[in-house]
Design an enzyme around this catalytic site. Sequence first.
Site, short mmCIF file in Angstrom:
data_model
loop_
_atom_site.label_atom_id
_atom_site.label_comp_id
_atom_site.label_asym_id
_atom_site.label_seq_id
_atom_site.Cartn_x
_atom_site.Cartn_y
_atom_site.Cartn_z
N ARG A 10 40.59 37.83 38.06
CA ARG A 10 39.97 38.97 37.36
C ARG A 10 39.16 39.84 38.33
NH1 ARG A 10 35.24 39.37 33.02
NH2 ARG A 10 35.84 41.33 32.06
N HIS A 14 39.31 43.86 38.95
CA HIS A 14 38.14 44.74 38.78
C HIS A 14 37.78 45.44 40.09
CE1 HIS A 14 36.37 43.48 34.66
NE2 HIS A 14 37.66 43.31 34.67
N ASP A 15 38.09 44.81 41.22
CA ASP A 15 37.85 45.48 42.50
C ASP A 15 38.87 46.60 42.69
OD1 ASP A 15 36.73 45.99 45.02
OD2 ASP A 15 38.34 44.84 45.97
N GLU A 33 28.84 48.24 41.54
CA GLU A 33 29.81 47.77 40.54
C GLU A 33 29.41 46.41 39.98
OE1 GLU A 33 33.87 47.98 42.18
OE2 GLU A 33 33.23 49.78 43.23
N ASN A 39 31.14 44.03 34.41
CA ASN A 39 31.35 43.00 35.43
C ASN A 39 30.41 41.80 35.26
OD1 ASN A 39 33.51 44.17 36.78
ND2 ASN A 39 32.17 45.44 38.06
N PRO A 107 39.52 49.30 31.92
CA PRO A 107 39.93 49.37 30.52
C PRO A 107 39.13 48.40 29.65
CG PRO A 107 41.52 48.13 31.81
CD PRO A 107 40.52 48.67 32.79
N HIS A 137 46.45 37.44 31.77
CA HIS A 137 45.67 36.82 30.68
C HIS A 137 46.30 35.52 30.21
CE1 HIS A 137 43.12 40.59 29.38
NE2 HIS A 137 42.90 40.19 30.63
N ASP A 190 45.32 32.20 26.49
CA ASP A 190 46.64 31.62 26.26
C ASP A 190 46.43 30.21 25.72
OD1 ASP A 190 48.97 30.17 26.48
OD2 ASP A 190 49.43 30.78 28.53
N THR A 193 49.37 27.08 27.02
CA THR A 193 49.16 26.33 28.28
C THR A 193 47.89 26.88 28.92
OG1 THR A 193 50.74 27.88 29.23
CG2 THR A 193 51.52 25.62 28.90
C1 HEM Z 1 45.09 45.74 30.36
C2 HEM Z 1 43.78 45.93 30.36
C3 HEM Z 1 42.81 44.79 30.45
C4 HEM Z 1 41.74 44.63 29.66
C5 HEM Z 1 41.28 45.55 28.54
C6 HEM Z 1 41.09 43.40 30.05
C7 HEM Z 1 39.94 42.88 29.48
C8 HEM Z 1 39.47 41.60 29.70
C9 HEM Z 1 38.38 41.00 28.99
C10 HEM Z 1 37.52 41.68 27.92
C11 HEM Z 1 38.26 39.73 29.44
C12 HEM Z 1 37.25 38.67 28.94
C13 HEM Z 1 35.92 38.88 29.61
C14 HEM Z 1 34.86 37.97 29.05
O1 HEM Z 1 34.82 37.74 27.85
O2 HEM Z 1 34.05 37.49 29.85
C15 HEM Z 1 39.26 39.52 30.45
C16 HEM Z 1 39.44 38.35 31.13
C17 HEM Z 1 40.33 38.21 32.17
N1 HEM Z 1 41.12 39.20 32.70
FE1 HEM Z 1 41.47 41.00 31.88
N2 HEM Z 1 41.77 42.85 31.09
C18 HEM Z 1 42.84 43.67 31.37
C19 HEM Z 1 43.76 43.50 32.38
C20 HEM Z 1 43.70 42.49 33.31
C21 HEM Z 1 44.48 42.44 34.51
C22 HEM Z 1 45.47 43.54 34.94
C23 HEM Z 1 44.16 41.27 35.14
C24 HEM Z 1 44.66 40.73 36.45
C25 HEM Z 1 45.58 41.29 37.20
C26 HEM Z 1 43.19 40.59 34.32
C27 HEM Z 1 42.69 39.35 34.56
C28 HEM Z 1 41.83 38.67 33.74
C29 HEM Z 1 41.51 37.25 33.86
C30 HEM Z 1 42.12 36.27 34.85
C31 HEM Z 1 40.57 36.97 32.89
C32 HEM Z 1 39.87 35.62 32.63
C33 HEM Z 1 38.58 35.57 33.40
C34 HEM Z 1 37.80 34.28 33.25
O3 HEM Z 1 38.24 33.36 32.58
O4 HEM Z 1 36.71 34.22 33.86
N3 HEM Z 1 42.91 41.38 33.24
N4 HEM Z 1 39.97 40.69 30.60
#
Ligand code: HEM
Length: 225
Positions: A10, A14-15, A33, A39, A107, A137, A190, A193
Amino acid sequence: MLKLAAGLIRMLFHDCFVEGCDASVLLDGNDTEKTAPINSNLIGYDVVDDAKQAVEAICPGVVSCSDILAYAARDSTVKLNGTGWTVQGRRRDGLFSCADAAENELPLPTFNVSQLIESFARRGLSKTQMVILSGSHTVGVGHCDKFIERLYNFSATHFTDPSINASYAQQLKKDCPQAIFNTTLEIFMDTITLGEFDANYYKVLSEHKGLFTSDQSLFDDRSTR
Ligand code: HEM
């Protein structure tokens, strides 16, 4: 390990989404940031710091923090049994970092498909690239406050977002009670898994168990399905 791996994946997103992949998300200071609310749940900063320190001890001034973050995110997916990809090195670290830029450009989980498409297009990313990247995700968690509006008082006609599988919505309500605006409870995105970097995120969406509007709408909208 799973927590950190998801955090690093993640963090790279974000970077890269803000000012490019220049490690600007790692910079300390007022209004960088790192300090942006969006963040606030990022984890893994010390992994990059430790790796940078170790690399500097051997060959000073050669490997940038942005390269380290890119390698760390790639290796995280491999650790979680994903296939990985080739990372080209020689990125240069940025010196500028702005909280507002992160807040305005990343986003939101409440975004619909048009907002997502526009957001990724501004970075030169296509719909297909967006859907593929969103597959990340498949690992990690979302906190209750990020999707609570889908569970309670959703709209004038639906108390709960009808795009969520009904029994899954019941489960989520148990996990995220209405009375508490909870920013610490975590739900795996997910549920098939938990610790595998695989394609089950897409299966989750086909079962209407996407955690965020932004996830579920990718399946529900014809243009991105
Ligand atoms: C499509 C738009 C996206 C939105 C709106 C979005 C939003 C979010 C949100 C709200 C969370 C949970 C944050 C929290 O509750 O602490 C999250 C988690 C995460 N996102 Fe996204 N995300 C997006 C795309 C992506 C992309 C493109 C990636 C990687 C290439 C990514 C990787 C992750 C990962 C790995 C987590 C889990 C982080 C953790 O468990 O600490 N996301 N995202």
